[in-house]
Scaffold this motif. Structure first.
Motif, short mmCIF file in Angstrom:
data_model
loop_
_atom_site.label_atom_id
_atom_site.label_comp_id
_atom_site.label_asym_id
_atom_site.label_seq_id
_atom_site.Cartn_x
_atom_site.Cartn_y
_atom_site.Cartn_z
N UNK A 96 0.83 -1.21 0.00
CA UNK A 96 0.00 0.00 0.00
C UNK A 96 0.86 1.26 0.00
N UNK A 97 2.17 1.08 -0.27
CA UNK A 97 3.10 2.17 -0.52
C UNK A 97 3.47 2.95 0.75
N UNK A 98 4.56 3.68 0.65
CA UNK A 98 5.07 4.42 1.80
C UNK A 98 5.64 5.75 1.35
N UNK A 99 5.56 6.73 2.24
CA UNK A 99 6.12 8.06 2.01
C UNK A 99 7.03 8.39 3.19
N UNK A 100 8.22 8.90 2.90
CA UNK A 100 9.16 9.28 3.95
C UNK A 100 9.54 10.75 3.74
N UNK A 101 9.27 11.58 4.75
CA UNK A 101 9.59 13.01 4.65
C UNK A 101 10.45 13.40 5.84
N UNK A 111 4.62 17.01 -8.64
CA UNK A 111 4.21 18.30 -8.07
C UNK A 111 2.69 18.35 -7.86
N UNK A 112 2.21 19.29 -7.03
CA UNK A 112 0.78 19.36 -6.74
C UNK A 112 -0.08 19.93 -7.86
N UNK A 113 0.48 20.79 -8.70
CA UNK A 113 -0.33 21.47 -9.72
C UNK A 113 0.08 21.07 -11.13
N UNK A 114 1.37 21.16 -11.46
CA UNK A 114 1.83 20.88 -12.82
C UNK A 114 1.65 19.41 -13.17
N UNK A 115 1.76 19.09 -14.47
CA UNK A 115 1.60 17.73 -14.96
C UNK A 115 2.83 17.32 -15.79
N UNK A 116 3.99 17.14 -15.14
CA UNK A 116 5.15 16.67 -15.90
C UNK A 116 4.91 15.24 -16.38
N UNK A 117 5.64 14.77 -17.40
CA UNK A 117 5.41 13.42 -17.93
C UNK A 117 5.52 12.31 -16.89
N UNK A 118 6.36 12.52 -15.86
CA UNK A 118 6.57 11.46 -14.87
C UNK A 118 5.38 11.28 -13.93
N UNK A 119 4.51 12.26 -13.83
CA UNK A 119 3.45 12.22 -12.83
C UNK A 119 2.40 11.15 -13.14
N UNK A 120 2.05 11.00 -14.42
CA UNK A 120 1.01 10.04 -14.78
C UNK A 120 1.40 8.59 -14.43
N UNK A 121 2.58 8.09 -14.87
CA UNK A 121 2.91 6.70 -14.49
C UNK A 121 3.11 6.52 -12.99
N UNK A 122 3.61 7.57 -12.30
CA UNK A 122 3.79 7.46 -10.86
C UNK A 122 2.43 7.35 -10.16
N UNK A 123 1.47 8.13 -10.61
CA UNK A 123 0.13 8.06 -10.04
C UNK A 123 -0.52 6.72 -10.34
N UNK A 124 -0.26 6.18 -11.53
CA UNK A 124 -0.79 4.86 -11.88
C UNK A 124 -0.25 3.79 -10.93
N UNK A 125 1.03 3.86 -10.63
CA UNK A 125 1.63 2.90 -9.71
C UNK A 125 1.01 3.04 -8.32
N UNK A 126 0.83 4.27 -7.85
CA UNK A 126 0.27 4.47 -6.51
C UNK A 126 -1.16 3.95 -6.41
N UNK A 127 -1.89 4.02 -7.52
CA UNK A 127 -3.30 3.60 -7.48
C UNK A 127 -3.50 2.11 -7.78
#
Length: 719
Positions: free
Chosen positions: A37-42, A340-356
């Motif tokens: 279910x993925x992890x975030x480290x800040x 990023x929270x607003x922009x849509x760089x090419x990397x965002x779509x596959x990363x969001x697909x993986x998270x979902x």
């Protein structure tokens, strides 16, 4: 000594009491399945974030979980700095001489102190040389440097190969991959391309879809030629030249050609293919931790490579069967700028697909950052685990709380956000708040000592030294995959236009005898070298001509079926029979296997080629060819087999065409799932018993309290 090793569990540290500032003797074990279910480290610089994440990856390696690691800064390369003997000479090449100088020490003395520090640190956390050795032997650690020859080079050409997915079933997913791939490519050449409005984006996306639907691979050269002359004449309802005039298409082709022409881009085309399965496991099935060091790349190049890599991971993931156990990790050390929270760089779509979607396939994502403000926390609300370290500003804490509250709502958790806020405010270095939606409540823990030497970011020269031995011993054999000898074109030296015994025109054959032409599988230079090797001489030629020899080619589809074993596979088989000069009877036992399908054959001869003037009778007789066609089925039935690997313990049979590596990976995954099921069964069994014991203990405590109160009352009456 606390139990460090537990099945399917990662040892991350020990619980920490913020009130007293003491580390408690209670190890923190993290269930590996929770990472699906993925992890975030800040955490800010100096919070201990790198040490925690290195420890997490170390535990994954020990648990035989492979990982793909994207390393924009160079910290994760420290995973290769493991020294089981903990000797000063092991640390000496890697200690920073400047650090030694600031302390007034020689590098040798500083290395000895560092070795002792690591030995003491490991011992304090119930670790030792044996566990470091276990880590070193558990997985294959490799550093890849795209666009550089410092580490292992990686070729991006495979990213344009036709994915092994069914278009009818995975059409939406494949179009998402095309969108991401084209967006990354457009960014690399400096074209701001909107997928819905940019004609450059639309043209290249349609070219890729055209070839991928036909099962054809694409490389940059083929893509450039297809931009100039697309394999279709209309886009939408418009004629191609109206939608994108030829002059403008040529300008786009020139931009793409500049990539190939640039000397700095040559290293992008060399090295191992970008094959996710091979990046996760060796040919022998051993888990791999593939580290992609991209600190040397520009921002545009980083975005291009990360997008291409993530798209490859998504495609590989969709081809895997579902599982609830952790199959692999995708780790990115610094996600700033890629999500990023607003922009849509090419990397965002596959990363969001993986998270979902990755959870269903047993693939876990771990994302880290020291800039919480610049992350899309709506997307990160899919993460079930949060590691929160010391933060720099109140604004950072507010953004972390925003994402954490989203994760709490997503999981239906009732944790008090005010308590979490207070806990985060009091964190110190190497102390993290762990919130896991699979556990009852958050806890605060101190991270354990990393087994890898945390040297800090390595330079390219240091990476080159680490990978030098791998490069020297890991070159693929040039003989592997070579074409069979009969497919090679003979080379003749001639001073005349047509040498004796050859003809400039194809021989005349009966109408019933079909003619076809084998593709030329070797270059002229390779054919000359092969001739010299066969003759044992040094061969030099003044003129080279392609000569076609007559042969009999048998192509068939062979089916292997066994309902009991659940095997049903069809395999293309090709046999090439070269007729002898004599009148001997031809048999398929003398044929050589050729890896060809009907679509690989040339429709006609190459321009300027020569032909043997006399065709043997055995290759020129309709009756003989019909006999050979009948004999082919019998020959294949007697000689062809389908060997399959079998695991008797797990009762697993390899699938047709499944490599030994993939079968071992599948067996290991099945064993991991069986282990997790057994752990769950034991946990359920003993939790029920523990509940009964706890209930009895509570009852005994109540009885004791009542009896004590009764005793006190009687004693009072007596007094």
């Amino acid at each position: 000594m606390p139990l460090v090793e537990k099945l399917g569990s990662f040892y991350l540290g020990k619980e920490y009491d913020p009130a007293t500032g003491q580390v408690l003797d209670r190890p923190v074990h993290y269930d590996s399945r929770d990472l699906t279910t993925h992890a975030v480290c800040v955490g800010m610089t100096g919070s201990g974030k790198t040490g925690l994440c290195v420890s997490l990856l170390e535990e994954a390696a020990i648990d035989n979980v492979p990982a793909i690691i994207i390393d924009p800064k160079g910290d994760m390369t420290n995973l290769l700095l493991t020294f089981p003997e903990l000797r000063p000479e092991d640390f000496l090449p890697w200690v920073n001489p400047d650090d030694a100088g600031r302390k007034g020490l020689t590098p040798e003395v500083y290395a000895a102190q560092t070795a002792q520090q690591w030995r003491d640190g490991l011992a304090a956390w119930d670790e030792g040389p044996d566990r470091v050795r276990m880590l070193k032997e558990a997985a294959d650690f490799t550093i890849y440097t795209p666009g550089s020859s410092a580490g292992m080079p990686i070729s991006i050409l495979s990213s344009f190969k036709a994915p092994a997915l069914d278009w009818e079933v995975e059409q939406e997913a494949l179009r998402e991959r095309i969108l991401g791939t084209v967006s990354a490519l457009m960014g690399l050449i400096g074209v701001d391309a909107d997928p819905l409005r940019s004609r450059e984006h639309i043209l290249i996306a349609n070219i890729l879809e055209h070839f991928w639907r036909a099962g054809e691979d694409v490389d940059l050269a083929k893509l450039i030629l297809s931009v100039q002359n697309p394999p279709f004449r209309r886009l939408g309802v418009l004629d191609l030249d109206s939608f994108f005039p030829e002059k403008d298409r040529f300008a786009l082709a020139m931009l793409l050609n500049n990539i190939i022409a640039s000397p700095s881009f040559a290293s992008w085309m060399e090295g191992e293919p970008l094959d996710v399965a091979a990046l996760l496991h060796t040919a022998g099935g051993k888990p791999r931790h593939s580290i992609f060091y991209i600190a040397h790349l520009s921002d545009v190049e980083r975005m291009f490579f990360v997008t291409i890599l993530l798209e490859q991971v998504v495609t590989w993931m969709r081809a895997q069967p579902g599982t609830t156990s952790l199959r692999a990790l995708i780790y990115m050390d610094e996600v700033f700028g890629f999500f990023p929270p607003v922009a849509e760089p090419p990397s965002k779509r596959p990363m969001l697909t993986l998270l979902k979607q990755a959870r269903a396939f047993g693939v876990g994502c771990v994302l880290t950052t020291q800039n919480p403000v610049d992350l899309d926390y709506k997307g990160l609300s899919n993460a079930g685990t949060w590691f929160i370290g010391k933060l720099q500003t109140e604004r950072d804490k507010a953004r972390v709380m925003e994402g954490l509250e989203g994760a709490l709502d997503q999981a239906g958790s009732k944790a008090d956000s005010r308590d979490l806020d207070r806990a985060i405010s009091g964190l110190s270095s190497r102390v993290f708040l762990l919130h896991n939606v699979h556990e009852g409540e958050p806890l605060i823990f101190n991270t354990r000592w990393a087994m890898s030497y945390l040297r800090g970011p390595l330079t390219r020269d240091q990476i080159r030294g680490l990978m030098a031995g791998r490069k020297a011993g890991g070159k693929p054999s040039t003989a592997e995959g070579a074409a069979p000898a009969p497919a090679a074109a003979p080379i003749v030296e001639s001073g005349a236009a047509t040498p004796e015994g050859l003809a400039a025109q194809p021989p005349s054959l009966p109408p019933a005898v079909a003619q076809t032409y084998l593709p030329v599988a070797v270059t002229e230079g390779e054919a000359t070298a092969a001739l010299g090797k066969r003759l044992g001489l040094s061969v030099s030629t003044s003129e080279r001509r392609l000569v076609y020899e007559p042969g009999i080619l048998g192509l068939t589809a062979l089916r292997f079926a066994d309902a009991r074993l659940g095997v049903d596979d069809t395999r293309d088989v090709g046999l090439l029979l070269l007729p002898p000069d004599s009148a001997a009877t031809l048999t398929w036992s003398e044929a050589v296997a050729v890896d060809l399908s009907p679509r690989d054959l040339d429709r006609g001869p190459r321009s300027g080629a020569l032909f043997l003037a006399n065709v043997p009778e055995s290759a020129n007789s309709e009756a003989e060819l019909k006999r050979l066609a009948r004999d082919l089925a019998d020959h294949l039935y007697r000689t062809q087999s389908l060997p399959l690997l079998y695991n008797p313990t797990l009762k697993l049979l390899a699938k047709p065409r499944e490599s030994e590596r993939d079968f071992q990976v599948r067996c290991r995954q099945a064993a991991r799932e069986a282990r997790d099921a057994a752990v769950d069964k034991l946990r359920d069994k003993y939790e029920a018993q523990m509940d009964k014991v706890s209930e009895r203990l509570d009852r005994a405590r109540r009885d004791l309290t009542e009896e004590r109160a009764d005793y006190d009352a009687r004693k009072g009456e007596e007094v």
